[in-house]
Design a protein around this motif. Structure first.
Motif, PDB file in Angstrom:
ATOM      1  N   ASP A  49     -84.200 -48.235   5.237  1.00  0.00           N
ATOM      2  CA  ASP A  49     -85.313 -48.173   6.186  1.00  0.00           C
ATOM      3  C   ASP A  49     -85.896 -49.573   6.348  1.00  0.00           C
ATOM      4  O   ASP A  49     -86.447 -50.164   5.400  1.00  0.00           O
ATOM      5  N   THR A  50     -85.787 -50.136   7.555  1.00  0.00           N
ATOM      6  CA  THR A  50     -86.220 -51.528   7.800  1.00  0.00           C
ATOM      7  C   THR A  50     -87.605 -51.621   8.416  1.00  0.00           C
ATOM      8  O   THR A  50     -87.968 -52.646   8.971  1.00  0.00           O
ATOM      9  N   VAL A  51     -88.421 -50.560   8.331  1.00  0.00           N
ATOM     10  CA  VAL A  51     -89.776 -50.612   8.890  1.00  0.00           C
ATOM     11  C   VAL A  51     -90.690 -51.298   7.876  1.00  0.00           C
ATOM     12  O   VAL A  51     -90.825 -50.827   6.743  1.00  0.00           O
ATOM     13  N   PRO A  52     -91.380 -52.418   8.254  1.00  0.00           N
ATOM     14  CA  PRO A  52     -92.255 -53.085   7.286  1.00  0.00           C
ATOM     15  C   PRO A  52     -93.571 -52.324   7.125  1.00  0.00           C
ATOM     16  O   PRO A  52     -93.911 -51.426   7.908  1.00  0.00           O
ATOM     17  N   THR A  53     -94.294 -52.734   6.083  1.00  0.00           N
ATOM     18  CA  THR A  53     -95.581 -52.082   5.803  1.00  0.00           C
ATOM     19  C   THR A  53     -96.613 -52.403   6.885  1.00  0.00           C
ATOM     20  O   THR A  53     -97.537 -51.625   7.115  1.00  0.00           O
ATOM     21  N   TYR A  54     -96.474 -53.549   7.560  1.00  0.00           N
ATOM     22  CA  TYR A  54     -97.435 -53.903   8.609  1.00  0.00           C
ATOM     23  C   TYR A  54     -97.353 -52.914   9.761  1.00  0.00           C
ATOM     24  O   TYR A  54     -98.369 -52.437  10.266  1.00  0.00           O
ATOM     25  N   LYS A  55     -96.082 -52.605  10.172  1.00  0.00           N
ATOM     26  CA  LYS A  55     -95.930 -51.630  11.248  1.00  0.00           C
ATOM     27  C   LYS A  55     -96.313 -50.228  10.792  1.00  0.00           C
ATOM     28  O   LYS A  55     -96.773 -49.417  11.593  1.00  0.00           O
ATOM     29  N   GLU A  56     -96.129 -49.989   9.524  1.00  0.00           N
ATOM     30  CA  GLU A  56     -96.435 -48.642   9.008  1.00  0.00           C
ATOM     31  C   GLU A  56     -97.937 -48.429   8.897  1.00  0.00           C
ATOM     32  O   GLU A  56     -98.452 -47.365   9.239  1.00  0.00           O
ATOM     33  N   ASP A  57     -98.654 -49.443   8.418  1.00  0.00           N
ATOM     34  CA  ASP A  57    -100.097 -49.277   8.187  1.00  0.00           C
ATOM     35  C   ASP A  57    -100.919 -49.571   9.439  1.00  0.00           C
ATOM     36  O   ASP A  57    -101.954 -48.935   9.661  1.00  0.00           O
ATOM     37  N   ARG A  79    -101.843 -49.573  13.223  1.00  0.00           N
ATOM     38  CA  ARG A  79    -101.576 -48.800  14.429  1.00  0.00           C
ATOM     39  C   ARG A  79    -102.549 -49.257  15.509  1.00  0.00           C
ATOM     40  O   ARG A  79    -103.715 -49.501  15.268  1.00  0.00           O
TER      41      ARG A  79
END
Length: 425
Positions: free
Chosen positions: A134-142, A144
């Motif tokens: 999974d290449t989604v970083p924490t910045y994109k995850e947290d 919004r």
């Protein structure tokens, strides 16, 4: 006939036409004289300015085709340049025999067998899995993106609103400050009463205890030496009296021209701009300020001071000096009067006499000024008159130049005769 301007008629170099300022649009109705002094002051003749030796700025026109030759082109002669022959290198010839490549390092150094270094750290094992990364970083995850709405402006309204109440001229200083009376401060100055001692005053000094007077000896007097006149006669001959012999001569004749005053019959114009334009205005006397009448105070004035109130006078004896008085040094021996009066003889003056030493030879008083000076006739500049004699005014141009036309010889003679009659009358 050629017209002449005042600038050209003037022979002394001090008269010019009133020039107008140069502009894009002419102003013929307004004359711009440089100064009133140059316009109204009548110049007097008798002065010839020195002739200028500066060459005239004559513009030389085109005299032919321009030659493009220069001193460099004429003096420089091109030569054929050839390349310098290069130095030929000698052919390399190897030397016969073998080269000894042995060194002290090879002779002294012993070669040892070296094994590679084995690390003690275990090898890193890569554990691979079959899952997808999974290449989604924490910045994109947290983080919004939220919808941003425009905020309302909270800036206060700074527009001026005049007050409804009447203006009160009181300040905060007048409202907060209450005047109070001056209260005298308590003095902490110590009392200046002297402290007297009961012990008697010891007036003996070290000079009185240690000083021992000694008798003075008689002063030694040097015997005067007798005067011995010189046996040689006085040589009163000076270099001035020996070398200088006055020669009779005549006073130099002055070749300076007669300082005759050049006058003019034209009355002097004493009017000035100040006299013509100044208007006398009524002047009122200054009002004197009346001083207030002095009223003397009714209460009694306290003239006492702190020094007069606190000072206590004491009776103290004056200081008596213990230094002994200077005793005159007198000798008991009788006075020897060995002086013998002589008759005064006036000294002979060796100063030379003030009589001039004359001679029969004439004095050469000629100078370069007297031999080379040539007297010249002093003439009056024709431009100094309001109307130059021998000329008739014609017109003036836009730049302020006034042009005159020269009259023939007959008309000039008539005009000169009329001027002479007017002067005599």
């Amino acid at each position: 006939m050629k017209r002449l301007c005042i600038c050209e008629i003037c022979s002394c170099g001090r008269h010019r036409c009133p020039h107008r300022p140069t502009a894009l649009y002419g102003k013929p109705n307004k004359t711009c004289v440089l100064t009133e002094y140059t316009e109204k002051y009548p110049a007097y003749g008798g002065y010839n300015p020195p002739q200028s030796l500066k060459p005239k700025p004559v513009n030389h026109g085109d005299q032919g085709r321009m030659d493009g030759t220069t001193t460099f082109k004429t003096d420089f002669i091109p030569y054929e340049v050839t390349r310098r022959p290069g130095k030929q290198q000698a052919e390399y010839k190897p030397k016969p025999g073998d080269i000894d490549l042995g060194t002290t390092y090879k002779q002294d150094y012993t070669l040892y067998e070296v094994h590679p270094f084995a690390p003690s750290r275990p090898r890193e094992r890569v554990r691979a899995t079959g899952h997808k990364m999974d290449t989604v970083p924490t910045y994109k995850e947290d983080f919004r993106q939220w919808e941003m709405c425009k905020r309302e402006l909270k800036k206060p309204d700074l527009s001026y609103h005049p007050p409804d109440a009447k203006f009160d001229g009181h300040t905060t200083f007048q409202d907060d400050f209450l005047t109070r009376g001056l209260a005298p401060r308590e003095s902490f100055k110590p009392s200046s009463s002297p402290k007297m001692s009961d012990a008697p005053f010891d007036c003996v000094t070290s000079n009185q205890q240690c000083y021992v007077p000694h008798p003075l000896e008689a002063r030694w007097v040097k015997a005067p030496e007798p005067y011995r006149p010189s046996s040689q006669p006085l040589q009163d001959l000076t270099t001035n009296r020996r070398d200088y012999q006055g020669l009779p001569g005549q006073l130099p004749q002055s070749y300076k021209p007669n300082p005759g005053k050049v006058t003019s019959d034209i009355p002097f114009q004493s009017s000035t701009e100040f006299k013509e334009r100044f208007q006398q205005w009524p002047v009122s006397l200054p009002q004197l300020h009346k001083s207030l009448q002095y009223v003397s105070p009714t209460e009694h004035m306290d003239m006492s001071t702190t020094s007069g109130a606190d000072y206590v006078r004491h009776n103290i004896q004056p200081f008596i000096s213990a230094k002994p008085f200077n005793r005159p040094n007198k000798s008991s021996a009788p006075f020897q009067a060995h002086f013998t009066p002589h008759e005064l003889q006036p000294s002979v003056s060796f100063k030379p006499a003030h009589a001039p030493m004359r001679t029969d030879a004439p004095l050469e008083g000629g100078t370069m000024y007297s031999t080379e000076f040539t007297p010249k006739r002093i003439s009056i500049c024709p431009a100094s008159y309001d109307s130059p004699p021998g000329f008739v005014f014609e017109d003036s141009d836009d730049r302020g130049h006034r042009f005159y036309r020269k009259l023939p010889s007959k008309d000039r003679n008539k005009m000169a005769a009329g001027m002479a009659v007017a002067v005599v009358s």
